[in-house]
Design an enzyme around this catalytic site. Structure first.
Site, short mmCIF file in Angstrom:
data_model
loop_
_atom_site.label_atom_id
_atom_site.label_comp_id
_atom_site.label_asym_id
_atom_site.label_seq_id
_atom_site.Cartn_x
_atom_site.Cartn_y
_atom_site.Cartn_z
N GLY B 16 -7.74 -20.59 19.44
CA GLY B 16 -8.34 -21.90 19.18
C GLY B 16 -8.49 -21.82 17.68
O GLY B 16 -9.13 -20.90 17.20
N THR B 17 -7.90 -22.75 16.95
CA THR B 17 -7.71 -22.41 15.56
C THR B 17 -7.59 -23.63 14.68
O THR B 17 -7.51 -24.76 15.16
CB THR B 17 -6.43 -21.58 15.41
OG1 THR B 17 -6.31 -21.17 14.08
CG2 THR B 17 -5.22 -22.43 15.75
N THR B 18 -7.57 -23.37 13.39
CA THR B 18 -7.18 -24.40 12.43
C THR B 18 -6.13 -23.80 11.53
O THR B 18 -6.37 -22.77 10.90
CB THR B 18 -8.37 -24.84 11.57
OG1 THR B 18 -9.46 -25.12 12.40
CG2 THR B 18 -8.02 -26.05 10.76
#
Lengths: 232, 217
Positions: B16-18
């Site tokens: 789950g990231t940017t």
């Protein structure tokens, strides 16, 4: 159990009316939307897009999602159009009655708490995310957010609806405490334009209103007048 | 869009990231956060590096299932270096992105990983390519990805300008990552940034407490 997300939603019909009614008329009417409200010294600025969808069809492209609850108190509606209209009607009646009993204009906090009471009591049945904003003599401009589930919290700036996800970053970086009314209007216009560009359930025109002690000032920014940000 | 749904349905460790990549005048900056989580409830790593170097001037950043992403980048790294040796010249960024795309498209049923490829080559200079979940390949001046990217679409649309300087671009990327990490609970940790130019590659790490702060913090 009540939905925590505020994305555009599609509800399935229990029975099939495949041939009788076109597909878009089978979906629930939703204000998948972008709404926001900002406090400034002396009042509040509220804004919303103008798109109401039933599935993929835009049922109303010039919706007014900024609903008056009292002379200086408005609410911004997101979620199911029917649910939010019903709740707003209930609160308008309750607040009007309360104000007459009190013999003075009601507090924004009172209006917000009335919304909360209805939204929390019927949390399983409702799909309504509401921002309550207005001006009163005791505390000036105030913004209260009542998201799905029925929580209430006061915030200097608040965004809601499916389009709000895309503008959290813009809101965090561009909001500064102590803005003037014009700065707030400009900030809201930009934020709404950005959200409307990215969210398929938001669009149309940007409706804005500024609520102060003096009264109410409404503005509409048409689609072609909205700031453009595309870098194509 | 799809990334938002993708990350919440992944079994096992996921980023789950940017992630983002932005071209500027003379180069490209690729950046990411450093959190790996299991289902959004447990942070399995606070300091994972999601910026994988696939060749001297080509990096890619990963979103989605970590296992899938690692397997794909390992295969891609091999194919790209083999291709580069055969051609006797550094690979084009587009070639590297294509390799990733082929792997993602041909295995689309099993994989759940998306990539951003960015780099510099002699033919076209700085470039950014997105390889989406099903294997679509798209070239853009800048791109954002991962679950946290939803929150910064507005910011990125408003603030990006073509032909920025390196410092402006660094500021843009850092702010964007900080804003996304501030709103997305499965993005966080430190900000990793890599600046790729003709001259070389510079890796910058910004710890959480040194990230820019915004009005409500």
């Amino acid at each position: 159990m009540a939905a925590v997300y505020m994305s555009a939603n599609r509800s399935e019909n229990a029975f099939s009316t495949v041939d009788l009614v076109p597909e878009w008329a089978q979906e629930e009417v939703s204000t998948g939307t972008t709404i926001m409200a900002v406090e400034f010294d002396g009042g509040v600025v509220i804004g919303a897009d103008s798109r109401t969808t039933t599935g993929a069809y835009i049922a109303n492209r010039v919706t007014d999602k900024l609903t008056p609850i009292h002379d200086r108190i408005f609410c911004c509606r997101s979620g199911s159009a029917a649910d939010t209209q019903a709740v707003a009607d209930i609160v308008t009646y309750q607040l009007g009655f309360h104000s007459i009993e009190l013999d003075e204009p009601p507090l924004v906090q009172t209006a917000a708490n009335l919304f909360k009471q209805t939204c929390y009591r019927y949390r399983e049945e409702l799909m309504a995310g509401i921002i309550v904003a207005g001006w009163d003599k005791r505390r000036g401009g105030q913004v209260y957010t009542v998201p799905m589930g029925g929580m209430i919290v006061r915030q200097p700036v608040s965004v809601g609806g499916s389009g709000s996800s895309y503008i959290y970053g813009f809101m965090d970086s561009n909001y500064k405490p102590g803005m003037t009314k014009e700065e707030c209007l400009h900030f809201c216009t930009q934020a709404l334009a950005l959200a409307m560009e990215r969210d398929g359930s938001s669009g149309g025109v940007a409706r804005l209103a500024a609520i102060t002690e003096e009264g109410l000032e409404r503005r509409v920014v048409l689609g072609n007048q909205l700031p453009k940000f595309s870098n194509a | 869009m799809e990334r938002h749904l993708m990350d919440s349905q992944i079994k096992g460790v996921s980023t789950g990231t940017t992630i983002l990549a932005v071209t500027f005048n003379g180069g490209v900056i690729i950046g990411s956060d450093s959190r790996a989580s299991i289902g959004g409830y447990y942070v399995s790593s606070k300091t994972i590096n999601k910026l994988i170097q696939v060749h001297d001037r080509i990096f890619c950043c990963i979103a989605g299932s970590l296992a899938d992403a690692q397997a794909v980048t390992k295969a891609a790294k091999f194919q790209i270096s083999f291709h580069s040796i055969q051609m006797e010249s550094p690979p084009l960024v587009k070639a590297a992105a294509s390799v990733l795309k082929e792997l993602c498209y041909n295995n689309k049923e099993e994989l759940q990983a998306g990539f951003i490829t960015a780099g510099w080559d002699r033919k076209k200079g700085p470039q950014v390519y997105t390889v989406a979940l099903g294997g679509m390949l798209l070239s853009q001046p800048f791109t954002i990805g991962g679950s946290g990217s939803t929150y910064i679409y507005g910011y990125a649309d408003a603030k990006y300008k073509p032909d920025m300087s390196k410092e402006e671009c660094l500021q843009f990327a850092t702010n964007a990552l900080a804003l996304a990490m501030g709103r997305d609970n499965v993005s966080g940790g430190v900000a990793h940034l890599v600046v790729i130019t003709e001259e070389g590659v510079e890796h910058i790490v910004i710890p959480g407490d040194k990230l820019p702060k915004f009005h409500d913090e």
